[in-house]
Design a protein around this motif. Structure first.
Motif, PDB file in Angstrom:
ATOM      1  N   UNK A  41       0.840  -1.199   0.000  1.00  9.68           N
ATOM      2  CA  UNK A  41       0.000   0.000   0.000  1.00  9.68           C
ATOM      3  C   UNK A  41       0.874   1.248   0.000  1.00  9.68           C
ATOM      4  N   UNK A  42       1.943   1.236   0.775  1.00  8.01           N
ATOM      5  CA  UNK A  42       2.853   2.387   0.795  1.00  8.01           C
ATOM      6  C   UNK A  42       3.452   2.616  -0.598  1.00  8.01           C
ATOM      7  N   UNK A  43       3.831   1.544  -1.261  1.00  5.62           N
ATOM      8  CA  UNK A  43       4.358   1.657  -2.617  1.00  5.62           C
ATOM      9  C   UNK A  43       3.318   2.205  -3.580  1.00  5.62           C
ATOM     10  N   UNK A  44       2.084   1.765  -3.425  1.00  6.67           N
ATOM     11  CA  UNK A  44       1.000   2.247  -4.285  1.00  6.67           C
ATOM     12  C   UNK A  44       0.798   3.745  -4.105  1.00  6.67           C
ATOM     13  N   UNK A  45       0.756   4.200  -2.871  1.00  8.49           N
ATOM     14  CA  UNK A  45       0.550   5.627  -2.603  1.00  8.49           C
ATOM     15  C   UNK A  45       1.690   6.453  -3.194  1.00  8.49           C
ATOM     16  N   UNK A  46       2.907   5.989  -3.032  1.00  9.44           N
ATOM     17  CA  UNK A  46       4.062   6.695  -3.589  1.00  9.44           C
ATOM     18  C   UNK A  46       3.973   6.788  -5.107  1.00  9.44           C
ATOM     19  N   UNK A  47       3.597   5.710  -5.750  1.00  8.58           N
ATOM     20  CA  UNK A  47       3.469   5.726  -7.207  1.00  8.58           C
ATOM     21  C   UNK A  47       2.316   6.622  -7.668  1.00  8.58           C
ATOM     22  N   UNK A  48       1.217   6.642  -6.921  1.00  9.15           N
ATOM     23  CA  UNK A  48       0.123   7.555  -7.254  1.00  9.15           C
ATOM     24  C   UNK A  48       0.601   9.011  -7.183  1.00  9.15           C
ATOM     25  N   UNK A  49       1.407   9.339  -6.187  1.00  6.24           N
ATOM     26  CA  UNK A  49       1.940  10.701  -6.080  1.00  6.24           C
ATOM     27  C   UNK A  49       2.862  11.019  -7.253  1.00  6.24           C
ATOM     28  N   UNK A  50       3.685  10.063  -7.659  1.00  5.37           N
ATOM     29  CA  UNK A  50       4.551  10.265  -8.824  1.00  5.37           C
ATOM     30  C   UNK A  50       3.725  10.547 -10.076  1.00  5.37           C
ATOM     31  N   UNK A  51       2.667   9.773 -10.280  1.00  5.10           N
ATOM     32  CA  UNK A  51       1.875   9.965 -11.499  1.00  5.10           C
ATOM     33  C   UNK A  51       1.187  11.322 -11.504  1.00  5.10           C
ATOM     34  N   UNK A  52       0.786  11.828 -10.354  1.00  2.00           N
ATOM     35  CA  UNK A  52       0.200  13.169 -10.296  1.00  2.00           C
ATOM     36  C   UNK A  52       1.238  14.204 -10.736  1.00  2.00           C
ATOM     37  N   UNK A  53       2.449  14.065 -10.248  1.00  3.77           N
ATOM     38  CA  UNK A  53       3.528  14.980 -10.622  1.00  3.77           C
ATOM     39  C   UNK A  53       3.778  14.933 -12.128  1.00  3.77           C
ATOM     40  N   UNK A  54       3.889  13.725 -12.687  1.00  8.22           N
ATOM     41  CA  UNK A  54       4.194  13.590 -14.113  1.00  8.22           C
ATOM     42  C   UNK A  54       3.052  14.095 -14.992  1.00  8.22           C
ATOM     43  N   UNK A  55       1.810  13.763 -14.662  1.00  8.67           N
ATOM     44  CA  UNK A  55       0.675  14.255 -15.442  1.00  8.67           C
ATOM     45  C   UNK A  55       0.578  15.777 -15.366  1.00  8.67           C
ATOM     46  N   UNK A  56       0.825  16.332 -14.194  1.00  6.99           N
ATOM     47  CA  UNK A  56       0.786  17.788 -14.049  1.00  6.99           C
ATOM     48  C   UNK A  56       1.814  18.438 -14.961  1.00  6.99           C
ATOM     49  N   UNK A  57       3.020  17.880 -14.998  1.00  7.94           N
ATOM     50  CA  UNK A  57       4.058  18.436 -15.868  1.00  7.94           C
ATOM     51  C   UNK A  57       3.643  18.345 -17.333  1.00  7.94           C
ATOM     52  N   UNK A  58       3.079  17.213 -17.737  1.00  9.58           N
ATOM     53  CA  UNK A  58       2.642  17.047 -19.122  1.00  9.58           C
ATOM     54  C   UNK A  58       1.607  18.112 -19.485  1.00  9.58           C
ATOM     55  N   UNK A  59       0.642  18.356 -18.617  1.00  7.31           N
ATOM     56  CA  UNK A  59      -0.389  19.356 -18.910  1.00  7.31           C
ATOM     57  C   UNK A  59       0.164  20.777 -18.874  1.00  7.31           C
ATOM     58  N   UNK A  60       1.023  21.080 -17.922  1.00  8.92           N
ATOM     59  CA  UNK A  60       1.611  22.420 -17.831  1.00  8.92           C
ATOM     60  C   UNK A  60       2.466  22.711 -19.065  1.00  8.92           C
ATOM     61  N   UNK A  61       3.094  21.683 -19.602  1.00  7.50           N
ATOM     62  CA  UNK A  61       3.952  21.890 -20.773  1.00  7.50           C
ATOM     63  C   UNK A  61       3.174  21.831 -22.091  1.00  7.50           C
ATOM     64  N   UNK A  62       1.854  21.865 -22.011  1.00  8.17           N
ATOM     65  CA  UNK A  62       1.047  21.994 -23.219  1.00  8.17           C
ATOM     66  C   UNK A  62       0.374  20.733 -23.718  1.00  8.17           C
ATOM     67  N   UNK A  63       0.389  19.668 -22.942  1.00 10.87           N
ATOM     68  CA  UNK A  63      -0.284  18.441 -23.357  1.00 10.87           C
ATOM     69  C   UNK A  63      -1.779  18.643 -23.509  1.00 10.87           C
TER      70      UNK A  63
END
Length: 113
Positions: A41-63
């Motif tokens: 579960x701890x690993x899952x939560x950490x990966x969910x946080x990573x995906x939020x960061x990566x998706x946010x960057x993709x959208x901010x950069x014009x995705x």
């Protein structure tokens, strides 16, 4: 879509798919409270946080939402389907396989300009 955006999108989708696999693993043969305190579960939560960061960057950069959402859907479906069959021995019926293929085809058709 730029190469960096595409790369981060792939990392984000893989992160959320693996997080879902970890979540499934955390909940196997246990109680709700034990699942919440599992290392999976701890690993899952950490990966969910990573995906939020990566998706946010993709959208901010014009995705574009339509393209990002469609690519996310296809890649996520492929990863989760493979994980469910290979890691959890879940069975895929012919009808489910046909639905999967139709869904992938639909996403492709939606994005044809």
């Amino acid at each position: 879509m730029k190469l960096l955006q595409l790369s981060l999108l792939i990392v984000a989708v893989v992160s959320v798919a693996v997080a879902d696999v970890f979540l499934k693993r955390a909940t196997l043969n246990t109680t709700f409270l034990k699942a919440l305190t599992s290392p999976w579960m701890a690993g899952a939560v950490l990966l969910y946080l990573f995906q939020i960061f990566f998706f946010t960057y993709v959208f901010v950069s014009g995705g574009e939402l339509s393209l990002v959402g469609s690519l996310q859907t296809v890649l996520y479906a492929v990863i989760i389907l493979g994980a469910s069959v290979l890691l959890f021995n879940e069975k895929l019926t012919i009808l489910q396989a046909a639905g999967f293929i139709l869904a992938i085809g639909g996403v492709i058709l939606i994005n044809i300009e």
